[in-house]
Design a protein around this motif. Structure first.
Motif, PDB file in Angstrom:
ATOM      1  N   ALA A 192     -54.015  27.558 -12.512  1.00  0.00           N
ATOM      2  CA  ALA A 192     -52.678  28.142 -12.674  1.00  0.00           C
ATOM      3  C   ALA A 192     -51.636  27.332 -11.913  1.00  0.00           C
ATOM      4  O   ALA A 192     -51.894  26.820 -10.825  1.00  0.00           O
ATOM      5  CB  ALA A 192     -52.674  29.579 -12.196  1.00  0.00           C
ATOM      6  N   SER A 193     -50.461  27.271 -12.489  1.00  0.00           N
ATOM      7  CA  SER A 193     -49.333  26.593 -11.841  1.00  0.00           C
ATOM      8  C   SER A 193     -48.711  27.544 -10.809  1.00  0.00           C
ATOM      9  O   SER A 193     -48.939  28.765 -10.856  1.00  0.00           O
ATOM     10  CB  SER A 193     -48.287  26.221 -12.886  1.00  0.00           C
ATOM     11  N   PRO A 194     -47.906  27.032  -9.891  1.00  0.00           N
ATOM     12  CA  PRO A 194     -47.246  27.923  -8.940  1.00  0.00           C
ATOM     13  C   PRO A 194     -46.453  29.055  -9.598  1.00  0.00           C
ATOM     14  O   PRO A 194     -46.576  30.208  -9.165  1.00  0.00           O
ATOM     15  CB  PRO A 194     -46.365  26.980  -8.119  1.00  0.00           C
ATOM     16  N   GLU A 214     -47.078  30.486 -12.461  1.00  0.00           N
ATOM     17  CA  GLU A 214     -48.076  31.407 -13.016  1.00  0.00           C
ATOM     18  C   GLU A 214     -48.729  32.230 -11.912  1.00  0.00           C
ATOM     19  O   GLU A 214     -48.998  33.426 -12.095  1.00  0.00           O
ATOM     20  CB  GLU A 214     -49.142  30.633 -13.792  1.00  0.00           C
ATOM     21  N   LEU A 215     -48.987  31.615 -10.764  1.00  0.00           N
ATOM     22  CA  LEU A 215     -49.564  32.350  -9.635  1.00  0.00           C
ATOM     23  C   LEU A 215     -48.598  33.410  -9.121  1.00  0.00           C
ATOM     24  O   LEU A 215     -49.013  34.521  -8.772  1.00  0.00           O
ATOM     25  CB  LEU A 215     -49.950  31.385  -8.514  1.00  0.00           C
ATOM     26  N   HIS A 216     -47.328  33.076  -9.097  1.00  0.00           N
ATOM     27  CA  HIS A 216     -46.309  34.042  -8.669  1.00  0.00           C
ATOM     28  C   HIS A 216     -46.290  35.240  -9.626  1.00  0.00           C
ATOM     29  O   HIS A 216     -46.258  36.405  -9.192  1.00  0.00           O
ATOM     30  CB  HIS A 216     -44.943  33.368  -8.607  1.00  0.00           C
ATOM     31  N   ALA A 223     -49.396  37.406  -9.106  1.00  0.00           N
ATOM     32  CA  ALA A 223     -49.274  38.246  -7.910  1.00  0.00           C
ATOM     33  C   ALA A 223     -48.379  39.442  -8.181  1.00  0.00           C
ATOM     34  O   ALA A 223     -48.676  40.564  -7.738  1.00  0.00           O
ATOM     35  CB  ALA A 223     -48.738  37.421  -6.746  1.00  0.00           C
ATOM     36  N   LEU A 280     -59.867  35.866  -6.087  1.00  0.00           N
ATOM     37  CA  LEU A 280     -58.812  35.389  -6.973  1.00  0.00           C
ATOM     38  C   LEU A 280     -59.003  33.897  -7.234  1.00  0.00           C
ATOM     39  O   LEU A 280     -59.286  33.142  -6.307  1.00  0.00           O
ATOM     40  CB  LEU A 280     -57.446  35.613  -6.328  1.00  0.00           C
ATOM     41  N   SER A 281     -58.821  33.474  -8.459  1.00  0.00           N
ATOM     42  CA  SER A 281     -58.904  32.056  -8.795  1.00  0.00           C
ATOM     43  C   SER A 281     -57.499  31.475  -8.895  1.00  0.00           C
ATOM     44  O   SER A 281     -56.607  32.081  -9.477  1.00  0.00           O
ATOM     45  CB  SER A 281     -59.615  31.864 -10.137  1.00  0.00           C
ATOM     46  N   PHE A 282     -57.328  30.300  -8.317  1.00  0.00           N
ATOM     47  CA  PHE A 282     -56.040  29.623  -8.427  1.00  0.00           C
ATOM     48  C   PHE A 282     -56.209  28.209  -8.963  1.00  0.00           C
ATOM     49  O   PHE A 282     -55.285  27.402  -8.946  1.00  0.00           O
ATOM     50  CB  PHE A 282     -55.312  29.601  -7.069  1.00  0.00           C
TER      51      PHE A 282
END
Length: 75
Positions: free
Chosen positions: A56-58, A60-62, A65, A51-53
């Motif tokens: 992405a902002s927090p 967007e990551l949420h 997921a 997974l790439s992080f």
């Protein structure tokens, strides 16, 4: 907590999830990852995903997921 990086490796251990097959469901839900088998040389990495992080902002990551969780439930 890591000081840096761009990727997170994850493994499905409780389920028989093949991440190459999971990718189609993930893409249909608007999220992507790289299946572990793309990096496999001498062992089976079919239950792993990268997974790439990096970009992405927090929030967007949420959301990513949550979308991945929906794709897993569809398997």
């Amino acid at each position: 907590m890591p000081d840096g990086g761009m990727f997170l490796w994850a493994e499905f251990t409780d389920q028989e999830i093949d991440t190459t097959r999971l990718l189609d469901a993930a893409l249909a839900n608007g999220v992507a990852f790289v299946p572990g088998d793309a990096f496999a040389v001498e062992r089976d990495l079919s239950t792993y995903l990268r997974l790439s992080f990096a970009t992405a902002s927090p929030p967007e990551l949420h959301e990513a997921a949550a979308r991945l969780a929906v794709a897993v439930e569809q398997q």
